[in-house]
Design a protein around this motif. Structure first.
Motif, PDB file in Angstrom:
ATOM      1  N   LEU A   1       0.828  -1.206   0.000  1.00  0.00           N
ATOM      2  CA  LEU A   1       0.000   0.000   0.000  1.00  0.00           C
ATOM      3  C   LEU A   1       0.863   1.257   0.000  1.00  0.00           C
ATOM      4  O   LEU A   1       0.530   2.252  -0.659  1.00  0.00           O
ATOM      5  N   ALA A   2       1.985   1.224   0.721  1.00  0.00           N
ATOM      6  CA  ALA A   2       2.896   2.373   0.739  1.00  0.00           C
ATOM      7  C   ALA A   2       3.520   2.591  -0.638  1.00  0.00           C
ATOM      8  O   ALA A   2       3.684   3.734  -1.079  1.00  0.00           O
ATOM      9  N   LEU A   3       3.859   1.503  -1.322  1.00  0.00           N
ATOM     10  CA  LEU A   3       4.445   1.625  -2.661  1.00  0.00           C
ATOM     11  C   LEU A   3       3.419   2.180  -3.648  1.00  0.00           C
ATOM     12  O   LEU A   3       3.750   3.047  -4.471  1.00  0.00           O
ATOM     13  N   ILE A   4       2.173   1.714  -3.570  1.00  0.00           N
ATOM     14  CA  ILE A   4       1.116   2.243  -4.443  1.00  0.00           C
ATOM     15  C   ILE A   4       0.957   3.744  -4.214  1.00  0.00           C
ATOM     16  O   ILE A   4       0.874   4.533  -5.162  1.00  0.00           O
ATOM     17  N   HIS A   5       0.914   4.145  -2.943  1.00  0.00           N
ATOM     18  CA  HIS A   5       0.772   5.567  -2.608  1.00  0.00           C
ATOM     19  C   HIS A   5       1.953   6.366  -3.144  1.00  0.00           C
ATOM     20  O   HIS A   5       1.776   7.454  -3.710  1.00  0.00           O
ATOM     21  N   TYR A   6       3.158   5.834  -2.992  1.00  0.00           N
ATOM     22  CA  TYR A   6       4.364   6.537  -3.443  1.00  0.00           C
ATOM     23  C   TYR A   6       4.347   6.728  -4.956  1.00  0.00           C
ATOM     24  O   TYR A   6       4.611   7.830  -5.455  1.00  0.00           O
ATOM     25  N   ILE A   7       4.044   5.661  -5.682  1.00  0.00           N
ATOM     26  CA  ILE A   7       4.021   5.745  -7.148  1.00  0.00           C
ATOM     27  C   ILE A   7       2.971   6.749  -7.609  1.00  0.00           C
ATOM     28  O   ILE A   7       3.207   7.566  -8.505  1.00  0.00           O
ATOM     29  N   ASN A   8       1.800   6.712  -6.972  1.00  0.00           N
ATOM     30  CA  ASN A   8       0.712   7.592  -7.373  1.00  0.00           C
ATOM     31  C   ASN A   8       0.992   9.050  -6.999  1.00  0.00           C
ATOM     32  O   ASN A   8       0.702   9.975  -7.761  1.00  0.00           O
ATOM     33  N   THR A   9       1.585   9.261  -5.833  1.00  0.00           N
ATOM     34  CA  THR A   9       1.819  10.617  -5.325  1.00  0.00           C
ATOM     35  C   THR A   9       2.928  11.328  -6.075  1.00  0.00           C
ATOM     36  O   THR A   9       2.819  12.516  -6.393  1.00  0.00           O
TER      37      THR A   9
END
Length: 292
Positions: free
Chosen positions: A228-236
Motif C-alpha cells: 500500500l505504501a508503494l502504491i501511494h508513493y508511485i501515485n503521489t
C-alpha cells in the motif's frame, strides 16, 4: 529512548564497544552524544569495528562532525554528528546500500526487498543487512526482517538525495516488479482469479518460495503495508508509468484486501483507482475497481 543518566550511558558505550580504557574520553563521548542511546550505540559500534582506534580518536572525530552541524539544536546535533561519523566508517558498498534504503517507501524489509532496491542477489543483500545491523544502523524485527529507526530513516532519506533520478526510477520499477511477481504467486493460492498484467522489468526479480495457502496469507499479512505504501508513493510522486503500475498493483492486492482489509483503506484506494482508470479510458480496470 530518551537520554540516559551519565553512568548508564558510559556503561552502555563500554559494553557495546568492548572497551573500558580511557574512561575520561568515553565520558566525554557520551556527553557529546547528549547521552542518547542511539548515538552512543552507533559510535560504540564504530570503535569496536576499528580496533586500532582509541576512544580519544572517536572523540576527536565526533568534535569535528559536531562543528559541521553547529546550527542544529543540541539533541539533533548530537545524533546527526554520530550518524555522520558512523556513516563515514561504512564501506563504499554499505554506504550505497544505506543511501538506497532511504528510497524505500515501506517499513520493514527483508533480503528479497533489499536485493530489489540494490539490484543484487538476496544472499549478497542479506550479508550487507547483517553488517548494517551489527553496526546498529538497522533494527531487527523478527527472523530476517529489518527496519530503520525513525531518526536513521530520516538520515537515509537525506542521503538518498545523492541517488540520481535514473537510479531512483530504477529502484521504484524493481520494487514494483518484485511485489507484482510475488502477489501474483500468492494470489494463485487464495483467489480463483489471476490479475492481468506482468511485471515490466527484466530480468525477473528473485522472490521467496510460497507453496501453500498458509504461506501466501502469511506473506500478504507481512507485506500488505509495504504494498500500500508503494502504491501511494508511485501515485503521489508521478513515477514514470505510474497509472499502469497503480492499476496493476491494486488489482494484485485486491483479493487479499477483500479477505482481510483494512476495508476503509481499501475503499479509498479503489475510489482513487476507479477515477484513475476513468481518466485513462480503461473500462475493465474501472469496472474492477468499482466492483471491489
Amino acid at each position: 529512548i530518551d537520554a540516559l543518566p551519565q553512568e548508564h550511558a558510559v556503561a552502555l558505550f563500554e559494553q557495546l564497544a568492548g572497551r573500558t580504557d580511557a574512561a575520561e574520553d568515553i565520558t566525554e563521548i557520551v556527553r557529546l552524544c547528549g547521552y542518547l542511546p542511539l548515538a552512543i550505540s552507533l559510535l560504540a559500534a564504530q570503535l569496536r569495528h576499528h580496533p586500532a582506534w582509541t576512544p580519544a580518536d572517536v572523540k576527536g572525530r565526533l568534535l569535528l562532525a559536531r562543528n559541521r552541524l553547529g546550527e542544529m539544536r543540541a539533541g539533533q546535533q548530537a545524533v546527526a554528528a554520530a550518524f555522520d561519523l558512523s556513516y563515514e566508517g561504512l564501506s563504499p558498498s554499505q554506504k550505497r546500500f544505506f543511501c538506497k534504503l532511504g528510497l524505500f517507501p515501506g517499513g520493514e524489509f527483508d533480503a528479497y526487498i533489499a536485493a530489489a532496491i540494490y539490484e543484487n542477489e538476496p544472499d549478497e543483500a542479506r550479508a550487507i543487512l547483517e553488517d548494517l545491523y551489527d553496526q546498529h544502523f538497522l533494527d531487527e524485527r523478527g527472523a530476517n526482517r529489518y527496519r530503520l529507526h525513525d531518526l536513521l530513516r530520516e538520515y537515509a532519506k537525506m542521503l538518498s538525495n545523492q541517488v540520481d533520478e535514473a537510479e531512483r526510477m530504477g529502484i521504484v520499477q524493481r520494487l514494483y516488479s518484485y511485489y507484482l511477481e510475488v502477489l501474483q504467486l500468492a494470489n494463485s493460492f487464495i483467489s480463483r482469479e489471476s490479475p492481468a498484467g506482468t511485471p515490466s522489468v527484466s530480468p525477473q526479480p528473485q522472490i521467496p518460495s510460497i507453496r501453500s495457502r498458509g504461506q501466501a496469507l502469511d506473506w500478504l499479512a507481512t507485506e500488505r503495508a509495504n504494498v500500500l505504501a508503494l502504491i501511494h508513493y508511485i501515485n503521489t510522486y508521478n513515477i514514470k508509468g505510474a497509472a499502469d503500475s497503480v492499476l496493476r498493483l491494486t488489482s494484485a492486492i485486491a483479493p487479499y484486501l477483500r479477505h482481510a482489509g483494512p476495508w476503509d483503506q481499501a475503499a479509498l484506494l479503489y475510489r482513487t483507482v476507479a477515477d484513475l482508470a476513468l481518466e485513462l479510458g480503461d473500462r475493465r480496470s474501472q469496472a474492477d475497481a468499482l466492483t471491489d
